[in-house]
Write a protein that holds these residues in place. Structure first.
Motif, PDB file in Angstrom:
ATOM      1  N   LYS A 118      37.844  80.877  25.831  1.00 16.18           N
ATOM      2  CA  LYS A 118      38.854  81.621  25.094  1.00 16.18           C
ATOM      3  C   LYS A 118      39.004  81.022  23.713  1.00 16.18           C
ATOM      4  N   ARG A 119      39.207  81.903  22.748  1.00 19.66           N
ATOM      5  CA  ARG A 119      39.398  81.451  21.366  1.00 19.66           C
ATOM      6  C   ARG A 119      40.860  81.091  21.151  1.00 19.66           C
ATOM      7  N   VAL A 120      41.089  79.874  20.719  1.00 16.28           N
ATOM      8  CA  VAL A 120      42.433  79.360  20.470  1.00 16.28           C
ATOM      9  C   VAL A 120      42.502  78.925  19.013  1.00 16.28           C
ATOM     10  N   SER A 121      43.619  79.177  18.367  1.00 21.49           N
ATOM     11  CA  SER A 121      43.776  78.778  16.968  1.00 21.49           C
ATOM     12  C   SER A 121      45.079  78.013  16.785  1.00 21.49           C
ATOM     13  N   ILE A 122      45.072  77.081  15.847  1.00 24.19           N
ATOM     14  CA  ILE A 122      46.303  76.430  15.414  1.00 24.19           C
ATOM     15  C   ILE A 122      46.533  76.803  13.953  1.00 24.19           C
ATOM     16  N   VAL A 123      47.787  77.028  13.600  1.00 23.36           N
ATOM     17  CA  VAL A 123      48.162  77.476  12.261  1.00 23.36           C
ATOM     18  C   VAL A 123      49.200  76.500  11.714  1.00 23.36           C
ATOM     19  N   TYR A 124      49.002  76.057  10.474  1.00 21.94           N
ATOM     20  CA  TYR A 124      49.936  75.123   9.853  1.00 21.94           C
ATOM     21  C   TYR A 124      49.732  75.141   8.348  1.00 21.94           C
ATOM     22  N   LEU A 125      50.696  74.578   7.632  1.00 25.66           N
ATOM     23  CA  LEU A 125      50.598  74.405   6.188  1.00 25.66           C
ATOM     24  C   LEU A 125      50.051  73.002   5.906  1.00 25.66           C
ATOM     25  N   LYS A 126      48.867  72.935   5.347  1.00 21.05           N
ATOM     26  CA  LYS A 126      48.160  71.667   5.218  1.00 21.05           C
ATOM     27  C   LYS A 126      48.907  70.667   4.353  1.00 21.05           C
ATOM     28  N   VAL A 167      47.744  67.355  18.011  1.00 25.14           N
ATOM     29  CA  VAL A 167      47.567  68.681  18.604  1.00 25.14           C
ATOM     30  C   VAL A 167      46.088  68.971  18.832  1.00 25.14           C
ATOM     31  N   LYS A 168      45.242  68.658  17.858  1.00 24.81           N
ATOM     32  CA  LYS A 168      43.803  68.886  18.016  1.00 24.81           C
ATOM     33  C   LYS A 168      43.241  68.078  19.172  1.00 24.81           C
ATOM     34  N   MET A 169      43.677  66.845  19.300  1.00 22.33           N
ATOM     35  CA  MET A 169      43.154  65.986  20.347  1.00 22.33           C
ATOM     36  C   MET A 169      43.530  66.529  21.724  1.00 22.33           C
ATOM     37  N   ARG A 170      44.770  66.996  21.865  1.00 22.13           N
ATOM     38  CA  ARG A 170      45.191  67.502  23.171  1.00 22.13           C
ATOM     39  C   ARG A 170      44.480  68.807  23.522  1.00 22.13           C
ATOM     40  N   LEU A 171      44.245  69.650  22.530  1.00 20.95           N
ATOM     41  CA  LEU A 171      43.521  70.890  22.805  1.00 20.95           C
ATOM     42  C   LEU A 171      42.064  70.600  23.177  1.00 20.95           C
ATOM     43  N   ARG A 199      56.013  72.629  11.142  1.00 18.45           N
ATOM     44  CA  ARG A 199      55.550  72.649  12.529  1.00 18.45           C
ATOM     45  C   ARG A 199      54.202  73.364  12.634  1.00 18.45           C
ATOM     46  N   ILE A 200      53.654  73.389  13.842  1.00 13.44           N
ATOM     47  CA  ILE A 200      52.342  73.980  14.107  1.00 13.44           C
ATOM     48  C   ILE A 200      52.500  75.094  15.131  1.00 13.44           C
ATOM     49  N   ALA A 201      51.815  76.207  14.882  1.00 12.40           N
ATOM     50  CA  ALA A 201      51.791  77.321  15.838  1.00 12.40           C
ATOM     51  C   ALA A 201      50.434  77.344  16.527  1.00 12.40           C
ATOM     52  N   ILE A 202      50.460  77.514  17.851  1.00 13.80           N
ATOM     53  CA  ILE A 202      49.242  77.601  18.656  1.00 13.80           C
ATOM     54  C   ILE A 202      49.170  79.006  19.238  1.00 13.80           C
ATOM     55  N   ALA A 211      53.128  83.035  20.865  1.00 13.81           N
ATOM     56  CA  ALA A 211      52.760  81.867  20.066  1.00 13.81           C
ATOM     57  C   ALA A 211      53.562  80.661  20.543  1.00 13.81           C
ATOM     58  N   LEU A 212      52.942  79.498  20.513  1.00 16.99           N
ATOM     59  CA  LEU A 212      53.599  78.244  20.884  1.00 16.99           C
ATOM     60  C   LEU A 212      53.912  77.447  19.625  1.00 16.99           C
ATOM     61  N   ILE A 213      55.125  76.893  19.565  1.00 12.55           N
ATOM     62  CA  ILE A 213      55.571  76.113  18.408  1.00 12.55           C
ATOM     63  C   ILE A 213      55.768  74.664  18.831  1.00 12.55           C
TER      64      ILE A 213
END
Length: 506
Positions: free
Chosen positions: A186-194, A205-209, A255-258, A266-268
């Protein structure tokens, strides 16, 4: 540190793998076509088409049920028949064309709506021709608001990311993709303001995913259970929402949205306890009305958690706290009841939960009838049969009504579970048991974290700055600093100017 999630069923996972899927593509058209057909030809919807291109035989392979036949005919087959030679990327007027090197890429992209174009020199190009049948973005039925944005997410990840891009037009908005799942990815994305989100949070978050190792995931709820800090805690540690404006607001706070393809939720992360008592209308209404509603939600939390246990403790141990005018009424309602107060409360809570679950799963017209008629008939019948007291019916009804005031369903489910624990402690120890169980819950909350953020922030802070948009909701011109809960990076210029801050507003 993020936990490592491994699927213990290694043999079962490996049985899903397609044989030779990591093998590199071969040097001839016949060998490549034979390899793919041996794996996928048993599917009745798998089609193949022979074409002539660059003075050689080529093959076009695809799943009929996944692609748009008009795109295949007008933008792939017709240009090839017309041009007859040239570069594949220059001949086919489709932007997404990938040259692949392994059969694993071929199988994965075929399952995602691509066509495989096999050339006689052994090259394989994957051409996107996916059929897109999606519903239009609409307001989520479980997160309706009085005023404000009505857009909600749908089950298509590309559409959801498009909505976020259009709402936050910022060049620092960053989207990263992940592929999760061994059998079905499944394609999963994370969204955030760099330039705003804390780098350590992004890495966490990247490590846990990346540590998720399962056959497949079905929705964002599966992701939530894998990456949360305390999986045994009844309290939610990740905020789920289907509203675009709510996600945008949290992104602008660092924060980060998954988001998961195929899920409208969406997960925050990270979130705190007070985030589950905030809703979008808090920022669409005037500050004093929003503050009143937020305080009402907190009152609903207290009543839902403690009222049944308080009643059990009073009638079992502490009759002296009842006003003298009510003592005889309460006592008379309990005289002919064969069950102790705890069993009364437990029976009514079970009946209420059964009615709630039935209302969710039945069609809407029938669900309304079940809720109204079932509640009236059962409530009247158990009282007339002297199985449940009138006072207990009132207590459970008030508790149910106050539970509906809590904005998020996840926190409401938690309160229903913990409320039973309070009732048990009140049955055996009265007020002392309630105080003891409350202390345990508070210690648990103080110990909890959400991706490195203490769960009770800003309640446990020593200063009152964090309370301006937590327990209360101050006017917008006083909210002149981003919340420090997610540890956002400092920007060169905050969104609220110094002139606005010092314009004399009180």
């Amino acid at each position: 540190m993020g936990r490592v999630f491994k699927n213990k069923s290694k043999d079962r996972r490996e049985s899903y793998q397609i044989s030779n899927d990591t093998q590199p593509i071969l040097s001839t058209l016949e060998d490549n076509c034979k390899e793919i057909m041996e794996v996928l030809s048993y599917n009745d919807d798998f089609s193949t088409r022979s074409l002539q291109f660059n003075d050689g035989l080529c093959r076009l392979l695809y799943f009929e049920t996944l692609i748009d036949t008009q795109i295949v005919q007008s933008k792939i087959i017709e240009p090839i028949l017309e041009m007859k030679s040239g570069e594949v990327t220059g001949t086919i007027p489709i932007r997404t064309i990938k040259q692949v090197k392994t059969f694993s890429e071929v199988y994965r992209l075929l399952m995602n709506g691509y066509c495989a174009f096999l050339m006689d020199n052994g090259e394989i190009y994957m051409i996107l021709a996916k059929s897109t049948t999606v519903r239009n973005p609409d307001e989520p039925k479980n997160e309706q608001v009085i005023r404000g944005n009505r857009l909600g997410f749908i089950e298509n990840l590309d559409v959801n990311l498009n909505l976020i891009r259009n709402d936050i037009k910022n060049n620092h908005l960053t989207i990263n993709y992940f592929q999760i799942g061994k059998a079905v990815d499944k394609r999963v994305s994370i969204v955030y303001l760099k330039n705003l989100t804390d780098k350590s949070l992004i890495n966490k978050v990247k490590m846990r995913l990346e540590s998720i190792d399962v056959d497949t995931i079905h929705s964002s709820n599966d992701i939530e259970q894998f990456i949360e800090d305390s999986s045994w805690s009844p309290f939610p540690q990740i905020l789920s929402t289907e509203r675009l404006d709510r996600v945008a607001g949290h992104l602008l706070e660092g924060r980060i949205a998954i988001m998961v393809d195929g899920s409208s939720t969406a997960l925050i992360v990270p979130v705190t306890f007070v985030a589950f008592f905030q809703n979008t209308d808090d920022y669409n209404l005037r500050w004093n009305v929003s503050t009143f509603v937020r305080i009402l939600s907190l009152i609903g939390f207290v009543v839902t958690l403690w009222l049944p246990a308080f009643y059990i403790a009073v009638v079992s141990f502490h009759y002296e706290v009842i006003p003298q005018q009510l003592v005889f009424n309460v006592k008379s309602s309990l005289e002919n009841i064969p069950f102790p107060p705890f069993l009364e409360a437990l029976l009514m809570v079970l009946i209420l939960e059964v009615l709630r679950e039935a209302a969710i799963r039945l069609p809407s017209p029938i669900a309304q009838t079940i809720g109204i008629v079932g509640g009236l008939v059962i409530g009247t019948a158990v009282v007339e049969a002297n199985l449940i007291s009138n006072t207990m019916i009132i207590v459970i009804a008030i508790t149910a009504i106050f539970s509906f005031v809590i904005p998020t369903n996840d926190m409401g489910n938690t309160l229903r579970i913990i409320g039973v624990g309070f009732m048990i402690m009140a049955t055996f120890f009265g007020f002392l048991g309630m105080v003891f169980f409350t202390s345990i819950v508070l210690m648990h909350l103080c110990k909890m974290e959400s991706f490195g953020t203490p769960y009770l922030l800003p309640i446990e802070q020593q200063h009152g700055k964090g309370v301006k948009d937590s327990l209360l909701r101050m006017p917008l011109y006083l909210l002149n600093r981003r919340p420090s809960l997610a540890k956002p990076q400092a920007l060169e210029q905050e969104w609220v100017s110094k002139d606005w801050e010092d314009d004399g507003r009180k």
